[in-house]
Design a protein around this motif. Structure first.
Motif, short mmCIF file in Angstrom:
data_model
loop_
_atom_site.label_atom_id
_atom_site.label_comp_id
_atom_site.label_asym_id
_atom_site.label_seq_id
_atom_site.Cartn_x
_atom_site.Cartn_y
_atom_site.Cartn_z
N ARG A 190 0.83 -1.21 0.00
CA ARG A 190 0.00 0.00 0.00
C ARG A 190 0.86 1.26 0.00
O ARG A 190 0.60 2.21 -0.74
CB ARG A 190 -0.94 0.00 1.22
N SER A 191 1.90 1.26 0.84
CA SER A 191 2.75 2.45 0.92
C SER A 191 3.50 2.70 -0.39
O SER A 191 3.57 3.84 -0.87
CB SER A 191 3.75 2.30 2.08
N ILE A 192 4.05 1.64 -0.96
CA ILE A 192 4.81 1.80 -2.20
C ILE A 192 3.88 2.16 -3.35
O ILE A 192 4.21 2.99 -4.20
CB ILE A 192 5.61 0.52 -2.50
N ILE A 198 1.40 8.39 -7.09
CA ILE A 198 1.41 9.85 -7.03
C ILE A 198 2.69 10.41 -7.65
O ILE A 198 2.66 11.38 -8.42
CB ILE A 198 1.27 10.33 -5.57
N LYS A 199 3.83 9.79 -7.35
CA LYS A 199 5.11 10.27 -7.87
C LYS A 199 5.15 10.16 -9.39
O LYS A 199 5.65 11.07 -10.07
CB LYS A 199 6.24 9.45 -7.26
N THR A 200 4.61 9.07 -9.94
CA THR A 200 4.60 8.91 -11.39
C THR A 200 3.70 9.95 -12.05
O THR A 200 4.06 10.56 -13.07
CB THR A 200 4.14 7.50 -11.77
N THR A 201 2.52 10.17 -11.47
CA THR A 201 1.61 11.18 -12.02
C THR A 201 2.24 12.57 -12.00
O THR A 201 2.20 13.31 -12.99
CB THR A 201 0.30 11.19 -11.22
N ASN A 233 12.64 13.69 -11.25
CA ASN A 233 11.63 14.02 -10.25
C ASN A 233 11.47 12.91 -9.21
O ASN A 233 10.97 13.14 -8.12
CB ASN A 233 10.28 14.30 -10.93
N TYR A 234 11.91 11.68 -9.55
CA TYR A 234 11.88 10.59 -8.58
C TYR A 234 12.99 10.73 -7.54
O TYR A 234 12.94 10.07 -6.50
CB TYR A 234 12.04 9.24 -9.29
N VAL A 279 1.72 20.92 -4.91
CA VAL A 279 0.91 19.84 -5.48
C VAL A 279 1.26 18.49 -4.86
O VAL A 279 0.40 17.78 -4.33
CB VAL A 279 1.08 19.79 -7.01
N GLU A 280 2.56 18.14 -4.92
CA GLU A 280 2.96 16.81 -4.45
C GLU A 280 2.74 16.60 -2.95
O GLU A 280 2.21 15.55 -2.56
CB GLU A 280 4.43 16.55 -4.81
#
Length: 356
Positions: A190-192, A198-201, A233-234, A279-280
């Motif tokens: 769930r955490s990953i 969200i990070k990919t979006t 961004n990752y 946003v993030e």
């Protein structure tokens, strides 16, 4: 009874041995780690496709799974082709940009009337720019060369994933410990999943906006810099800064005036600042519960071991360590130190079974 000093010593030795194995086995482990990421993305995208509903009808699994598989590999091939073409062109144009940079140094030296003019070789080694671009092209070529090995790993993971649960359950001596392990695995998943979705979006939005700004201003290699911004961004904190620096430096060399440089630096800086600070965080929330200092140390550690791949994975790997350490009494202090608030949900964590 084992003394605390002996336990600490054995734990330190174990950590050192694992770190040494990660460094030594980098060439073997990295393709498999990348394959695990691709396999995870395929299954996650398959679940997303499975939720698509047209009235009461939902996309069946035997359609959603192959569709996710084809989508991932099609997107990967398309992006790799674009990046390869842009890097090849940039490698051909690099000597021109280097000469332009040398002219700028000469103009600056004449403007400030320096007795000892500034030269490019004083700041950077000879032919640094072409070598950096060539190294980037070599990296893409190496990734393309290992793509076949990654593809084979992914296929075997897909073929055997139906047996993973039964094998995992048989690792434990009783059902209580098995249930606790499955609960821990579900929490990690769930955490990953929350982090990567969200990070990919957000990363896709960052890459697209970066490419759009560069296209509007007219800077070449907009697709390449958009992909670089997406990938960087990752990487926490420093990734967004590097994503602004690269196209801004090219703008200094490519244009005769500072106007486009200021526009690109300002535009990309606003994009990174807005997404990274407003946003993030609003989308991500506090689910990860990681200390900022721990994230930076993890970034340095995994970056030193696995390079860019390690930097990308530093946050998910640290989340896994916190969740696992929080499940055991002896390692809970480690989870508390790694967390942001010290609250690791001790009350909700099931106690380890005492059954023999």
């Amino acid at each position: 009874m084992r003394s605390p000093l002996l336990s600490v010593t054995l734990s330190v030795l174990l950590v050192c041995m694992i770190g040494w194995l990660l460094v030594v086995g980098r060439s073997l482990l990295l393709p498999f780690v990348i394959a695990l990421i691709v396999w995870y993305m395929i299954n996650a995208l398959s679940h997303v496709f499975g939720r698509i509903a047209i009235g009461r009808w939902r996309l069946p699994g035997f359609i959603a799974f192959p569709l996710a598989l084809l989508s991932i590999f099609a997107i990967g091939t398309f992006v790799l082709d674009i990046v390869t073409v842009n890097l090849t062109q940039l490698a051909q144009d690099a000597p021109t940009y280097q000469r332009r940079l040398e002219d700028l140094f000469n103009q600056a030296s004449n403007h400030f009337k320096l007795n000892d003019p500034i030269e490019l070789k004083d700041l950077f080694p000879d032919s640094l720019v072409p070598r950096m671009v060539t190294a980037g092209a070599g990296l893409v070529t190496a990734l393309a060369g290992s793509a076949s090995l990654v593809f084979i790993y992914v296929l075997f993971l897909l073929f055997e994933q139906s047996t993973f649960d039964s094998k995992f359950e048989k690792l434990f001596p009783n059902s209580d410990r098995a249930r606790s392990a499955f609960a821990m695995r579900a929490e990690i998943n769930r955490s990953i999943m929350h982090y990567f979705s969200i990070k990919t979006t957000v990363s896709i939005a960052t890459g697209l906006l970066t490419s759009l700004v560069l296209i509007v201003i007219g800077l070449p290699y907009a697709a390449l810099f958009g992909f670089i911004a997406f990938l960087l961004n990752y990487i926490p904190t420093i990734g967004s800064l590097i994503g602004v620096i690269f196209p801004s430096l090219l703008a200094i060399v490519y244009y005769d005036t500072l106007g486009p440089f200021i526009a690109i630096a300002t535009g990309l800086g606003l994009i990174q600042f807005s997404i990274g600070n407003f946003v993030e965080p609003r989308l991500m929330g506090s689910n990860l519960n990681l200390s900022g200092l721990v994230i930076m140390l993890s970034l340095a550690f995994w970056g030193a071991i696995w390079g860019v791949v390690g930097m990308v994975l530093c946050v998910p790997l640290t989340v896994m360590i916190v969740i696992v350490c929080a499940r055991f009494e002896a390692s809970r202090p480690i989870a508390v130190l790694l967390s942001q608030t010290g609250d690791i949900g001790l009350k909700s964590a099931p106690p380890p079974s005492t059954a023999e």
